[in-house]
Design a protein around this motif. Sequence first.
Motif, PDB file in Angstrom:
ATOM      1  N   SER A   1      -5.038  83.297  39.139  1.00 18.20           N
ATOM      2  CA  SER A   1      -3.643  82.866  38.948  1.00 18.20           C
ATOM      3  C   SER A   1      -2.907  82.722  40.273  1.00 18.20           C
ATOM      4  CB  SER A   1      -2.897  83.860  38.051  1.00 18.20           C
ATOM      5  OG  SER A   1      -2.749  85.115  38.706  1.00 18.20           O
ATOM      6  N   GLY A   2      -3.527  83.180  41.378  1.00 17.52           N
ATOM      7  CA  GLY A   2      -2.896  83.083  42.687  1.00 17.52           C
ATOM      8  C   GLY A   2      -2.306  84.376  43.202  1.00 17.52           C
TER       9      GLY A   2
ATOM     10  N   VAL B   1       6.002  86.711  40.217  1.00 14.53           N
ATOM     11  CA  VAL B   1       5.513  86.579  38.854  1.00 14.53           C
ATOM     12  C   VAL B   1       4.488  85.446  38.781  1.00 14.53           C
ATOM     13  CG1 VAL B   1       6.151  86.048  36.471  1.00 14.53           C
ATOM     14  CG2 VAL B   1       7.658  87.454  37.890  1.00 14.53           C
ATOM     15  N   PHE B   2       3.364  85.711  38.111  1.00 13.38           N
ATOM     16  CA  PHE B   2       2.335  84.700  37.875  1.00 13.38           C
ATOM     17  C   PHE B   2       1.988  84.725  36.398  1.00 13.38           C
ATOM     18  CE2 PHE B   2       2.090  85.646  42.314  1.00 13.38           C
ATOM     19  CZ  PHE B   2       1.723  84.456  42.920  1.00 13.38           C
ATOM     20  N   LYS B   3       1.224  83.728  35.966  1.00 12.60           N
ATOM     21  CA  LYS B   3       0.838  83.655  34.565  1.00 12.60           C
ATOM     22  C   LYS B   3      -0.664  83.510  34.427  1.00 12.60           C
ATOM     23  CE  LYS B   3       5.160  81.862  32.665  1.00 12.60           C
ATOM     24  NZ  LYS B   3       5.794  80.788  31.849  1.00 12.60           N
TER      25      LYS B   3
ATOM     26  N   GLY C   1      -0.864  82.159  29.532  1.00 13.96           N
ATOM     27  CA  GLY C   1       0.584  82.256  29.729  1.00 13.96           C
ATOM     28  C   GLY C   1       1.163  83.649  29.780  1.00 13.96           C
ATOM     29  N   ARG C   2       0.332  84.672  29.816  1.00 18.20           N
ATOM     30  CA  ARG C   2       0.868  86.030  29.933  1.00 18.20           C
ATOM     31  C   ARG C   2       1.377  86.269  31.347  1.00 18.20           C
ATOM     32  NH1 ARG C   2      -2.258  90.272  29.586  1.00 18.20           N
ATOM     33  NH2 ARG C   2      -4.194  89.184  30.150  1.00 18.20           N
ATOM     34  N   ILE C   3       2.434  87.027  31.503  1.00 16.34           N
ATOM     35  CA  ILE C   3       3.028  87.298  32.811  1.00 16.34           C
ATOM     36  C   ILE C   3       2.295  88.449  33.503  1.00 16.34           C
ATOM     37  CG2 ILE C   3       5.085  88.130  34.010  1.00 16.34           C
ATOM     38  CD1 ILE C   3       6.777  86.676  31.985  1.00 16.34           C
ATOM     39  N   VAL C   4       1.914  88.226  34.746  1.00 10.35           N
ATOM     40  CA  VAL C   4       1.300  89.252  35.588  1.00 10.35           C
ATOM     41  C   VAL C   4       1.984  89.196  36.944  1.00 10.35           C
ATOM     42  CG1 VAL C   4      -0.959  89.368  34.458  1.00 10.35           C
ATOM     43  CG2 VAL C   4      -0.532  87.616  36.176  1.00 10.35           C
TER      44      VAL C   4
END
Length: 230
Positions: free
Chosen positions: A100-101, A127-129, A133-136
């Motif tokens: 996700s980066g 914030v990444f997804k 689409g879950r937020i991490v």
Amino acid sequence: MSKKFVPEGSLIVSTRGRKPDAVRNYYSTEKPLLPDVPLCVIVNNSSASASEIVAGAIQDLDRGVILGTRTFGKGLVQTISYLSYNTFLKMTTAKYYTPSGRCIQEVDYFHKPDGVFIVKPDSEKKVFKTKNGRIVYAQGGIMPDTIIPEITRSNFTETLVKRGLFFKFANRFLAEHKTLPENFEINNQILEQFKKFVEKNNFTFKDSFEINLEKAIEYAKKTKISKRLY
């Protein structure tokens, strides 16, 4: 290891540095051995480097869930340059990033006030997804999907763990007992065997009070303080 679980062609990890040759993407190059088996990766604060890459890939690709406590946060790439006289120079040249980066690295060594490295607070984490689409969040290792605090162990138990005595005894026990019953549990007989195993390995333990007391006595002797004190 990630290749055994994630879809073929999935990005597993990437590295980024100042030089172009430090930017690399690593993909899964084979069909997964276990593509559909429910997966849970258990981590804690001692999970670092390669294990964080696996956990980050599984989490970002929504292949499974992460369970435990936040990982260590070691996301630096070192390059070794060999020098003369049988010496070498190890330099940090890049950082690891999840699909996700997210950067795995916990400590920011490059933005340090007064020469001291800093740990970014939660409020500054990006914030990444994940794939679904879950937020991490980035910075600070891999945060589990479900947090389960570790059981606090005594210093005595921790010392046994660090000496590897539980692990070594379990290996020996397994070699002597090829199969175990379904209702297997640790009984007094096995506990006695473990005690004898620990004794044979010349294990000794001193708590912090004993260690500090010995230091105080040694200091008293060196400074020739009255023997009545020890």
